[in-house]
Write a protein that holds these residues in place. Structure first.
Motif, PDB file in Angstrom:
ATOM      1  N   THR A  58      -6.242  -3.076  40.639  1.00 24.61           N
ATOM      2  CA  THR A  58      -4.853  -4.110  40.968  1.00 24.61           C
ATOM      3  C   THR A  58      -3.699  -3.104  40.894  1.00 24.61           C
ATOM      4  O   THR A  58      -3.956  -1.655  41.047  1.00 24.61           O
ATOM      5  N   THR A  59      -2.481  -3.562  41.260  1.00 22.84           N
ATOM      6  CA  THR A  59      -1.265  -2.954  41.139  1.00 22.84           C
ATOM      7  C   THR A  59      -0.862  -3.106  40.006  1.00 22.84           C
ATOM      8  O   THR A  59      -0.465  -4.239  39.192  1.00 22.84           O
ATOM      9  N   LEU A  60      -0.368  -2.076  39.087  1.00 17.91           N
ATOM     10  CA  LEU A  60       0.133  -2.099  37.860  1.00 17.91           C
ATOM     11  C   LEU A  60       1.938  -1.721  37.625  1.00 17.91           C
ATOM     12  O   LEU A  60       2.068  -0.648  38.242  1.00 17.91           O
ATOM     13  N   LEU A  61       2.581  -2.721  37.235  1.00 17.27           N
ATOM     14  CA  LEU A  61       4.055  -1.995  36.653  1.00 17.27           C
ATOM     15  C   LEU A  61       4.019  -2.181  35.382  1.00 17.27           C
ATOM     16  O   LEU A  61       3.852  -2.960  34.453  1.00 17.27           O
ATOM     17  N   VAL A  62       4.601  -0.814  34.645  1.00 14.59           N
ATOM     18  CA  VAL A  62       4.696  -0.801  33.570  1.00 14.59           C
ATOM     19  C   VAL A  62       6.165  -0.409  33.298  1.00 14.59           C
ATOM     20  O   VAL A  62       6.697   0.599  33.846  1.00 14.59           O
ATOM     21  N   GLY A  88      -9.969 -10.384  40.711  1.00 20.02           N
ATOM     22  CA  GLY A  88      -9.021 -10.752  41.723  1.00 20.02           C
ATOM     23  C   GLY A  88      -7.386 -10.622  41.175  1.00 20.02           C
ATOM     24  O   GLY A  88      -6.484 -11.504  41.528  1.00 20.02           O
ATOM     25  N   ILE A  89      -6.947  -9.811  40.222  1.00 23.01           N
ATOM     26  CA  ILE A  89      -5.743  -9.610  39.854  1.00 23.01           C
ATOM     27  C   ILE A  89      -5.029  -8.693  40.899  1.00 23.01           C
ATOM     28  O   ILE A  89      -5.416  -7.543  41.104  1.00 23.01           O
ATOM     29  N   ASP A  90      -3.997  -9.339  41.670  1.00 30.66           N
ATOM     30  CA  ASP A  90      -3.263  -8.571  42.543  1.00 30.66           C
ATOM     31  C   ASP A  90      -1.965  -7.730  41.833  1.00 30.66           C
ATOM     32  O   ASP A  90      -1.820  -6.727  42.444  1.00 30.66           O
ATOM     33  N   LEU A  91      -1.440  -8.417  40.862  1.00 29.34           N
ATOM     34  CA  LEU A  91      -0.490  -7.651  40.234  1.00 29.34           C
ATOM     35  C   LEU A  91      -0.591  -7.585  38.757  1.00 29.34           C
ATOM     36  O   LEU A  91      -0.790  -8.870  38.172  1.00 29.34           O
ATOM     37  N   MET A  92      -0.216  -6.706  38.115  1.00 24.53           N
ATOM     38  CA  MET A  92       0.008  -6.884  36.890  1.00 24.53           C
ATOM     39  C   MET A  92       1.199  -6.254  35.984  1.00 24.53           C
ATOM     40  O   MET A  92       1.669  -4.959  36.747  1.00 24.53           O
ATOM     41  N   LEU A  93       1.854  -6.719  35.159  1.00 21.75           N
ATOM     42  CA  LEU A  93       3.015  -6.557  34.544  1.00 21.75           C
ATOM     43  C   LEU A  93       3.029  -6.452  33.062  1.00 21.75           C
ATOM     44  O   LEU A  93       2.278  -6.809  32.358  1.00 21.75           O
ATOM     45  N   SER A  94       3.418  -5.138  32.589  1.00 23.55           N
ATOM     46  CA  SER A  94       3.421  -4.800  31.133  1.00 23.55           C
ATOM     47  C   SER A  94       4.507  -4.008  30.813  1.00 23.55           C
ATOM     48  O   SER A  94       5.443  -3.708  31.670  1.00 23.55           O
TER      49      SER A  94
END
Length: 255
Positions: A222-226, A189-195
């Motif tokens: 998930t949706t991933l922002l790097v 259930g991870i909607d957004l990941m920030l890295s």
């Protein structure tokens, strides 16, 4: 021959100046994320900054996001070896002027005296999230900030970080190293990941770099922002992966 050498020298100097400029940019990239099950009638705005390293935060940058962001998330590598603690303190004071500050550890943060850094974080009211989660109340509902320790140094324990959260809630995962996304399952259930961590390759030659450029990816789990990050490592230069920060607006889909 002399003219050719002169052209090369001028071109090299111009390239070096451009790389310095890329490394010291103060760009704020806006992002709008909409999700069907985000709490209704509310919006969350996050100022996300990663990989500060040796840089001092620009005051004009801070003024641009003051009163626009609800919270600040530091995505690791706040500091590194040989950075004076006074510089870190100054950066934290500037970030705290924006809103509540949350911090996850990056690999370079472990190059300094960690006890002194923890004391400073506590003194400045910065909340560490270390293989744990914190809940933010939005209206009558909550969202979860889930933070893992640094994955590249084998300190991340994702199951422990997830243990307090409900997969049906709105969940944001914070991981300095984006490669942790491989451990994320749809059912978490991870909607957004920030890295951050990768610096977007930092110096890219003809589009090629050691790592992918900073980006947003829609993945099955998930949706991933790097982020390319704000500072630099080793050389204070960038090419093709300019320094950046992020202003994220998250709200319910169709609102």
């Amino acid at each position: 021959m002399l003219e050719f050498i002169s052209v090369l020298l001028i071109g090299g100097a111009a390239l070096l100046l451009f790389m310095l400029y890329e490394a010291h940019r103060n760009e704020i990239k806006p992002h709008l994320f909409t999700f069907p099950h985000f709490p209704q009638g509310v919006t969350l705005t996050i100022f996300f900054i990663s990989d500060i390293h040796k840089r001092k935060l620009d005051s004009h940058l801070i003024e641009q996001v003051r009163k626009k962001a609800d919270i600040v998330v530091i995505g690791g590598d706040l500091t590194e070896k040989a950075v004076p603690l006074s510089n870190v303190e100054e950066n934290l004071e500037k970030l705290a002027a924006i809103g509540s500050v949350y911090f996850i550890w990056g690999n370079n943060d472990y190059e300094v005296n960690t006890e002194e850094l923890r004391k400073l974080l506590k003194k400045k009211g910065v909340q560490e999230i270390v293989n744990d989660s914190v809940s933010l109340k939005l209206g009558s509902e909550v969202i979860n900030l889930i933070g893992v320790d640094d994955a590249s140094t084998q300190r991340a324990v994702l199951p422990k970080a997830l243990s307090k959260t409900d997969p049906s809630a709105f969940n944001i995962l914070l991981s300095h190293d984006p490669r942790l996304v491989k451990q994320v399952r749809k059912e978490d259930g991870i909607d957004l990941m920030l890295s951050g961590h990768t610096h977007g390759g930092q110096i890219r030659i003809l589009g090629w770099g050691l790592y992918k450029k900073g980006r947003v990816e829609e993945l099955p789990q998930t949706t991933l922002l790097v982020s390319n990050g704000y500072g630099t490592t080793a050389l204070p230069l960038r090419l093709g992966a300019p320094a950046e920060t992020h202003l994220l607006t998250i709200k319910r889909e169709s609102e």
